[in-house]
Design a protein around this motif. Structure first.
Motif, PDB file in Angstrom:
ATOM      1  N   SER A   1      73.825  73.832 -26.259  1.00  0.00           N
ATOM      2  CA  SER A   1      73.727  74.751 -25.126  1.00  0.00           C
ATOM      3  C   SER A   1      72.530  75.673 -25.331  1.00  0.00           C
ATOM      4  CB  SER A   1      74.999  75.598 -25.023  1.00  0.00           C
ATOM      5  OG  SER A   1      75.038  76.514 -26.110  1.00  0.00           O
ATOM      6  N   ALA A   2      72.110  76.325 -24.256  1.00  0.00           N
ATOM      7  CA  ALA A   2      71.007  77.280 -24.335  1.00  0.00           C
ATOM      8  C   ALA A   2      71.353  78.407 -25.310  1.00  0.00           C
ATOM      9  CB  ALA A   2      70.699  77.843 -22.948  1.00  0.00           C
ATOM     10  N   GLY A   3      72.607  78.830 -25.330  1.00  0.00           N
ATOM     11  CA  GLY A   3      73.038  79.899 -26.232  1.00  0.00           C
ATOM     12  C   GLY A   3      72.934  79.495 -27.696  1.00  0.00           C
ATOM     13  N   THR A   4      73.326  78.270 -27.999  1.00  0.00           N
ATOM     14  CA  THR A   4      73.225  77.772 -29.375  1.00  0.00           C
ATOM     15  C   THR A   4      71.759  77.698 -29.795  1.00  0.00           C
ATOM     16  OG1 THR A   4      75.258  76.486 -29.140  1.00  0.00           O
ATOM     17  CG2 THR A   4      73.752  75.827 -30.903  1.00  0.00           C
ATOM     18  N   ILE A   5      70.940  77.147 -28.923  1.00  0.00           N
ATOM     19  CA  ILE A   5      69.503  77.033 -29.224  1.00  0.00           C
ATOM     20  C   ILE A   5      68.896  78.416 -29.405  1.00  0.00           C
ATOM     21  CG2 ILE A   5      67.256  76.307 -28.326  1.00  0.00           C
ATOM     22  CD1 ILE A   5      68.782  74.008 -26.882  1.00  0.00           C
ATOM     23  N   GLU A   6      69.264  79.354 -28.537  1.00  0.00           N
ATOM     24  CA  GLU A   6      68.727  80.713 -28.644  1.00  0.00           C
ATOM     25  C   GLU A   6      69.117  81.333 -29.988  1.00  0.00           C
ATOM     26  OE1 GLU A   6      68.736  84.991 -26.288  1.00  0.00           O
ATOM     27  OE2 GLU A   6      69.488  83.213 -25.264  1.00  0.00           O
ATOM     28  N   GLY A   7      70.349  81.138 -30.408  1.00  0.00           N
ATOM     29  CA  GLY A   7      70.795  81.660 -31.701  1.00  0.00           C
ATOM     30  C   GLY A   7      70.016  81.044 -32.857  1.00  0.00           C
ATOM     31  N   ILE A   8      69.791  79.737 -32.772  1.00  0.00           N
ATOM     32  CA  ILE A   8      69.030  79.046 -33.827  1.00  0.00           C
ATOM     33  C   ILE A   8      67.596  79.563 -33.862  1.00  0.00           C
ATOM     34  CG2 ILE A   8      68.052  76.817 -34.509  1.00  0.00           C
ATOM     35  CD1 ILE A   8      70.704  75.555 -33.435  1.00  0.00           C
ATOM     36  N   LEU A   9      66.966  79.689 -32.698  1.00  0.00           N
ATOM     37  CA  LEU A   9      65.581  80.168 -32.656  1.00  0.00           C
ATOM     38  C   LEU A   9      65.464  81.611 -33.139  1.00  0.00           C
ATOM     39  CD1 LEU A   9      64.302  78.626 -29.293  1.00  0.00           C
ATOM     40  CD2 LEU A   9      63.737  77.903 -31.625  1.00  0.00           C
ATOM     41  N   THR A  10      66.431  82.433 -32.775  1.00  0.00           N
ATOM     42  CA  THR A  10      66.417  83.828 -33.234  1.00  0.00           C
ATOM     43  C   THR A  10      66.523  83.882 -34.749  1.00  0.00           C
ATOM     44  OG1 THR A  10      67.396  84.588 -31.162  1.00  0.00           O
ATOM     45  CG2 THR A  10      67.603  86.055 -33.062  1.00  0.00           C
ATOM     46  N   ASP A  11      67.464  83.136 -35.306  1.00  0.00           N
ATOM     47  CA  ASP A  11      67.613  83.084 -36.764  1.00  0.00           C
ATOM     48  C   ASP A  11      66.367  82.485 -37.407  1.00  0.00           C
ATOM     49  OD1 ASP A  11      70.094  84.220 -36.563  1.00  0.00           O
ATOM     50  OD2 ASP A  11      71.216  82.366 -36.914  1.00  0.00           O
ATOM     51  N   PHE A  12      65.811  81.469 -36.771  1.00  0.00           N
ATOM     52  CA  PHE A  12      64.620  80.803 -37.298  1.00  0.00           C
ATOM     53  C   PHE A  12      63.449  81.779 -37.414  1.00  0.00           C
ATOM     54  CE2 PHE A  12      60.873  77.980 -36.610  1.00  0.00           C
ATOM     55  CZ  PHE A  12      60.992  77.244 -37.778  1.00  0.00           C
ATOM     56  N   SER A  13      63.211  82.566 -36.370  1.00  0.00           N
ATOM     57  CA  SER A  13      62.093  83.518 -36.416  1.00  0.00           C
ATOM     58  C   SER A  13      62.337  84.589 -37.479  1.00  0.00           C
ATOM     59  CB  SER A  13      61.831  84.141 -35.046  1.00  0.00           C
ATOM     60  OG  SER A  13      62.912  84.927 -34.635  1.00  0.00           O
ATOM     61  N   LYS A  14      63.600  85.019 -37.646  1.00  0.00           N
ATOM     62  CA  LYS A  14      63.923  85.987 -38.700  1.00  0.00           C
ATOM     63  C   LYS A  14      63.677  85.384 -40.082  1.00  0.00           C
ATOM     64  CE  LYS A  14      67.433  88.541 -36.105  1.00  0.00           C
ATOM     65  NZ  LYS A  14      68.884  88.788 -35.961  1.00  0.00           N
ATOM     66  N   CYS A  15      64.022  84.099 -40.234  1.00  0.00           N
ATOM     67  CA  CYS A  15      63.835  83.430 -41.520  1.00  0.00           C
ATOM     68  C   CYS A  15      62.354  83.214 -41.830  1.00  0.00           C
ATOM     69  CB  CYS A  15      64.585  82.098 -41.548  1.00  0.00           C
ATOM     70  SG  CYS A  15      66.378  82.318 -41.648  1.00  0.00           S
ATOM     71  N   ILE A  16      61.552  82.936 -40.809  1.00  0.00           N
ATOM     72  CA  ILE A  16      60.103  82.816 -41.030  1.00  0.00           C
ATOM     73  C   ILE A  16      59.573  84.138 -41.555  1.00  0.00           C
ATOM     74  CG2 ILE A  16      57.849  82.578 -39.905  1.00  0.00           C
ATOM     75  CD1 ILE A  16      59.113  80.476 -38.068  1.00  0.00           C
ATOM     76  N   ARG A  17      59.963  85.243 -40.925  1.00  0.00           N
ATOM     77  CA  ARG A  17      59.514  86.568 -41.367  1.00  0.00           C
ATOM     78  C   ARG A  17      59.938  86.833 -42.814  1.00  0.00           C
ATOM     79  NH1 ARG A  17      60.513  92.080 -41.646  1.00  0.00           N
ATOM     80  NH2 ARG A  17      58.883  93.376 -40.701  1.00  0.00           N
ATOM     81  N   GLU A  18      61.188  86.506 -43.112  1.00  0.00           N
ATOM     82  CA  GLU A  18      61.708  86.710 -44.470  1.00  0.00           C
ATOM     83  C   GLU A  18      60.882  85.937 -45.493  1.00  0.00           C
ATOM     84  OE1 GLU A  18      65.780  85.614 -46.971  1.00  0.00           O
ATOM     85  OE2 GLU A  18      65.809  85.561 -44.777  1.00  0.00           O
ATOM     86  N   GLN A  19      60.570  84.686 -45.179  1.00  0.00           N
ATOM     87  CA  GLN A  19      59.785  83.866 -46.106  1.00  0.00           C
ATOM     88  C   GLN A  19      58.359  84.401 -46.260  1.00  0.00           C
ATOM     89  OE1 GLN A  19      60.958  81.577 -48.206  1.00  0.00           O
ATOM     90  NE2 GLN A  19      62.940  82.169 -47.339  1.00  0.00           N
ATOM     91  N   LEU A  20      57.778  84.861 -45.174  1.00  0.00           N
ATOM     92  CA  LEU A  20      56.431  85.438 -45.248  1.00  0.00           C
ATOM     93  C   LEU A  20      56.428  86.683 -46.125  1.00  0.00           C
ATOM     94  CD1 LEU A  20      55.197  85.091 -41.549  1.00  0.00           C
ATOM     95  CD2 LEU A  20      54.721  83.577 -43.492  1.00  0.00           C
ATOM     96  N   LEU A  21      57.442  87.526 -45.980  1.00  0.00           N
ATOM     97  CA  LEU A  21      57.531  88.751 -46.775  1.00  0.00           C
ATOM     98  C   LEU A  21      57.832  88.455 -48.248  1.00  0.00           C
ATOM     99  CD1 LEU A  21      59.383  91.103 -44.266  1.00  0.00           C
ATOM    100  CD2 LEU A  21      56.942  91.071 -44.867  1.00  0.00           C
ATOM    101  N   ASN A  22      58.297  87.239 -48.535  1.00  0.00           N
ATOM    102  CA  ASN A  22      58.517  86.823 -49.924  1.00  0.00           C
ATOM    103  C   ASN A  22      57.282  86.138 -50.504  1.00  0.00           C
ATOM    104  OD1 ASN A  22      61.128  87.765 -50.387  1.00  0.00           O
ATOM    105  ND2 ASN A  22      62.034  85.998 -49.355  1.00  0.00           N
TER     106      ASN A  22
END
Length: 189
Positions: free
Chosen positions: A47-68
């Motif tokens: 669903s759009a909601g599931t995809i939105e949740g995955i993308l939101t988490d994905f962008s947060k995880c990219i930031r986390e990895q960059l800061l590491n």
């Protein structure tokens, strides 16, 4: 299709002053929500909601990895990494050659002037590939400006042609008068 628009460089200190350039017309800015909606329309079982949740988490995880200190590569999209703009120093760590003291620390505002995220295209998003796949067209405003400029040039050409014809007729009339004067001058001899 990517629409292009024309703009004139009005920066008088630029070498391109008064030259015309094109740039793309950016139609819309799609956020994670809009992209999730779009992706859900592509026959995905999510669903759009599931995809939105995955993308939101994905962008947060990219930031986390960059800061590491890691870079993140997403095939056919980009490699994301942290870059810095540094100040210039006469010695490593701003070491004072008399005291051995450092005047610089590893943080923003000291050794680092500015921190940025850099995204370098990969695969299908690389410039060469995009250049092969993209189609361009003029935006509505540019089409109208181009047509108006063409019409003005055609009017100027027609006006110049008319002036040329008038000058030619005048010259022919003057040549006829001069010929009659020449004949009268010959008869008087």
């Amino acid at each position: 299709m990517v629409e292009l628009t024309w703009y004139q460089n009005n920066n008088s200190s630029s070498t391109g002053y008064k030259k015309w350039y094109v740039r793309p017309v950016l139609k819309d800015m799609l956020g994670i929500h809009e992209m999730a909606q779009h992706m859900a329309e592509h026959n995905t079982p999510f669903s759009a909601g599931t995809i939105e949740g995955i993308l939101t988490d994905f962008s947060k995880c990219i930031r986390e990895q960059l800061l590491n200190g890691n870079s993140v590569k997403i095939d056919n999209l980009a490699i994301f990494k942290i870059t810095v703009h540094s100040r210039g120093f006469k010695s490593i760590a701003g070491l004072d050659d008399k005291t051995g003291q450092t005047s610089v620390s590893a943080k923003n505002g000291s050794a680092v002037r500015r921190t940025r995220m850099l995204a370098s295209a990969t695969g299908d998003m690389m410039s060469e590939q995009l250049g092969l796949d993209v189609t361009f067209g003029w935006d509505t405003e540019s089409k109208a400006k181009i047509e108006a400029a063409k019409a003005e040039i055609k009017e100027n050409i027609a006006h110049l042609e008319q002036l040329g014809e008038e000058v030619e007729k005048e010259q022919q009339a003057n040549d006829g008068d001069n010929g009659a004067n020449d004949e009268a001058g010959d008869a008087g001899k």
